[in-house]
Design a protein around this motif. Structure first.
Motif, short mmCIF file in Angstrom:
data_model
loop_
_atom_site.label_atom_id
_atom_site.label_comp_id
_atom_site.label_asym_id
_atom_site.label_seq_id
_atom_site.Cartn_x
_atom_site.Cartn_y
_atom_site.Cartn_z
N ASP A 124 0.85 -1.18 0.00
CA ASP A 124 0.00 0.00 0.00
C ASP A 124 0.89 1.24 0.00
O ASP A 124 2.07 1.15 -0.38
CB ASP A 124 -0.99 -0.03 1.18
CG ASP A 124 -0.30 -0.15 2.54
OD1 ASP A 124 0.87 0.27 2.67
OD2 ASP A 124 -0.94 -0.67 3.48
N ALA A 125 0.38 2.36 0.43
CA ALA A 125 1.15 3.60 0.34
C ALA A 125 2.41 3.57 1.21
O ALA A 125 3.41 4.23 0.90
CB ALA A 125 0.27 4.78 0.74
N HIS A 126 2.38 2.83 2.30
CA HIS A 126 3.47 2.88 3.27
C HIS A 126 4.15 1.55 3.56
O HIS A 126 5.25 1.54 4.13
CB HIS A 126 2.96 3.44 4.60
CG HIS A 126 2.37 4.81 4.48
ND1 HIS A 126 3.11 5.91 4.10
CD2 HIS A 126 1.11 5.25 4.70
CE1 HIS A 126 2.33 6.98 4.09
NE2 HIS A 126 1.12 6.62 4.44
N ARG A 127 3.53 0.44 3.22
CA ARG A 127 4.06 -0.85 3.64
C ARG A 127 4.03 -1.89 2.52
O ARG A 127 3.19 -1.83 1.63
CB ARG A 127 3.27 -1.38 4.85
CG ARG A 127 3.68 -0.72 6.17
CD ARG A 127 2.72 -1.03 7.29
NE ARG A 127 1.45 -0.37 7.11
CZ ARG A 127 1.17 0.87 7.51
NH1 ARG A 127 2.10 1.58 8.13
NH2 ARG A 127 -0.01 1.40 7.30
N LEU A 128 4.92 -2.85 2.68
CA LEU A 128 5.01 -4.00 1.78
C LEU A 128 4.78 -5.25 2.62
O LEU A 128 5.43 -5.44 3.65
CB LEU A 128 6.38 -4.02 1.11
CG LEU A 128 6.69 -5.05 0.05
CD1 LEU A 128 7.81 -4.53 -0.86
CD2 LEU A 128 7.12 -6.38 0.65
N TYR A 129 3.83 -6.08 2.18
CA TYR A 129 3.46 -7.28 2.93
C TYR A 129 3.90 -8.51 2.15
O TYR A 129 3.61 -8.63 0.95
CB TYR A 129 1.94 -7.31 3.16
CG TYR A 129 1.39 -6.04 3.77
CD1 TYR A 129 1.29 -5.90 5.15
CD2 TYR A 129 0.97 -4.98 2.96
CE1 TYR A 129 0.79 -4.73 5.72
CE2 TYR A 129 0.48 -3.81 3.51
CZ TYR A 129 0.39 -3.68 4.88
OH TYR A 129 -0.11 -2.53 5.44
N VAL A 130 4.55 -9.44 2.83
CA VAL A 130 5.11 -10.60 2.17
C VAL A 130 5.28 -11.70 3.21
O VAL A 130 5.37 -11.42 4.41
CB VAL A 130 6.46 -10.23 1.50
CG1 VAL A 130 7.51 -9.84 2.53
CG2 VAL A 130 6.98 -11.34 0.60
N HIS A 131 5.35 -12.95 2.76
CA HIS A 131 5.48 -14.02 3.74
C HIS A 131 6.82 -13.98 4.45
O HIS A 131 6.88 -13.96 5.69
CB HIS A 131 5.30 -15.39 3.08
CG HIS A 131 5.52 -16.51 4.05
ND1 HIS A 131 4.71 -16.71 5.14
CD2 HIS A 131 6.48 -17.48 4.13
CE1 HIS A 131 5.14 -17.74 5.85
NE2 HIS A 131 6.22 -18.23 5.25
N ALA A 132 7.91 -14.00 3.69
CA ALA A 132 9.23 -14.15 4.30
C ALA A 132 10.08 -12.89 4.27
O ALA A 132 10.75 -12.55 5.24
CB ALA A 132 9.98 -15.29 3.63
N PHE A 157 18.57 -7.21 11.58
CA PHE A 157 18.47 -6.40 10.37
C PHE A 157 17.25 -5.49 10.47
O PHE A 157 16.13 -5.97 10.70
CB PHE A 157 18.37 -7.29 9.14
CG PHE A 157 18.42 -6.55 7.83
CD1 PHE A 157 19.63 -6.24 7.25
CD2 PHE A 157 17.25 -6.17 7.20
CE1 PHE A 157 19.69 -5.55 6.03
CE2 PHE A 157 17.29 -5.49 5.99
CZ PHE A 157 18.52 -5.18 5.41
N SER A 158 17.44 -4.19 10.30
CA SER A 158 16.36 -3.24 10.60
C SER A 158 15.81 -2.50 9.40
O SER A 158 14.84 -1.75 9.53
CB SER A 158 16.86 -2.21 11.62
OG SER A 158 17.94 -1.45 11.09
N LYS A 159 16.39 -2.71 8.22
CA LYS A 159 15.96 -1.94 7.05
C LYS A 159 14.67 -2.51 6.46
O LYS A 159 14.38 -3.70 6.59
CB LYS A 159 17.05 -1.94 5.98
CG LYS A 159 18.31 -1.19 6.38
CD LYS A 159 19.32 -1.21 5.24
CE LYS A 159 20.60 -0.48 5.63
NZ LYS A 159 21.59 -0.51 4.52
N GLY A 160 13.93 -1.64 5.79
CA GLY A 160 12.76 -2.06 5.06
C GLY A 160 13.08 -2.20 3.58
O GLY A 160 14.14 -2.72 3.21
N GLU A 181 12.87 -0.57 12.80
CA GLU A 181 12.51 0.67 12.12
C GLU A 181 11.91 0.40 10.74
O GLU A 181 10.91 1.02 10.36
CB GLU A 181 13.73 1.58 11.97
CG GLU A 181 13.42 2.90 11.29
CD GLU A 181 14.64 3.79 11.16
OE1 GLU A 181 14.51 4.90 10.59
OE2 GLU A 181 15.73 3.41 11.62
N GLY A 182 12.48 -0.56 10.03
CA GLY A 182 12.05 -0.79 8.65
C GLY A 182 11.24 -2.04 8.42
O GLY A 182 10.75 -2.26 7.31
N ARG A 183 11.09 -2.87 9.43
CA ARG A 183 10.34 -4.11 9.23
C ARG A 183 9.73 -4.61 10.53
O ARG A 183 10.20 -4.28 11.63
CB ARG A 183 11.20 -5.21 8.59
CG ARG A 183 12.30 -5.75 9.50
CD ARG A 183 13.11 -6.82 8.77
NE ARG A 183 14.19 -7.33 9.61
CZ ARG A 183 14.11 -8.45 10.34
NH1 ARG A 183 13.01 -9.18 10.31
NH2 ARG A 183 15.13 -8.85 11.08
#
Length: 222
Positions: A124-132, A157-160, A181-183
């Motif tokens: 969506d506008a702000h997030r990416l959704y995925v299984h793994a 690991f903190s990046k998105g 922060e990122g995930r």
């Protein structure tokens, strides 16, 4: 204020799924929010068949997106290629098959087709959704299915993914969820712990969850 509710790895815990959907219904108060399930509906827990039956009906009163997990893919592959059956059994497929009566031929084709056609990613506008997970520096249209279904991030690991906050499961952490922060990793190994954690996200607000719905049931015997 619209919300997105994210349900992580269910693994045959129909009891937890039903309780989670009931809690979401209460919180939504008739508002057409979005419910995302991020895969691994089958294996390990005792009621894979019931989980798939329930999800095939969608989520009444809400928009619904179902993503594929690696265990869902394993089940489809094994039921279409007997040479892969042993590998599926070793990863919890024995419990899934038992929920269908123990006979591969008894698994409805509608279940196999549904699991097979599940999408791999949603954003969506702000997030990416995925299984793994995703590779941070690879274009989305070049991400491999293996990455999306099997990736494990390095510890801490903190990046998105660019400006997107990544919401995933797969890499279980029983004392989670894990928030960076990122995930956000929502997988608390619900099939074994009896604790399923649903992430609640405000659609207009970037970043991680603003709340959680935690449903509890008995821990697994196995």
């Amino acid at each position: 204020m619209s919300l997105t509710y994210v349900i992580p790895d269910i693994h045959g815990r129909y009891d937890l799924l039903i309780d989670a959907l009931a809690e979401i219904t209460v919180r939504s108060r008739g508002q057409a929010d979005l419910v995302i399930t991020i895969g691994d509906y089958v294996d390990k827990g005792p009621q894979s068949k019931q989980v798939v039956d329930r999800l095939l009906r969608g989520v009444e009163g809400s928009n619904f997106v179902a993503l594929k997990g690696n265990h869902d893919a394993l089940m489809v592959e094994a039921l279409r290629d007997p040479a892969k059956m042993a590998a599926w059994m070793e990863k919890g497929g024995d419990a899934a098959l038992a929920s269908y009566g123990g006979d591969p031929a008894a698994v409805p084709q509608s279940h196999i087709a549904w699991l097979d056609q599940l999408r791999l990613i949603h954003f969506d506008a702000h997030r990416l959704y995925v299984h793994a997970g995703v590779e941070p520096d690879v274009p989305l249209d070049s991400q491999s299915e293996t990455t999306l279904l099997w990736k494990r991030y390095p510890k801490g690991f903190s990046k998105g993914y660019g400006q997107f906050h990544v919401v995933h499961g797969h890499d279980n952490f029983p004392d989670g969820p894990l928030l960076y922060e990122g995930r956000t990793n929502l997988d608390t190994q619900a099939w074994r712990t009896g604790r399923l954690t649903v992430g609640v996200f405000e659609d207009d607000k970037p970043g991680g969850p603003v709340d959680f719905i935690v449903v509890k049931g008995p821990p697994a015997d196995r």
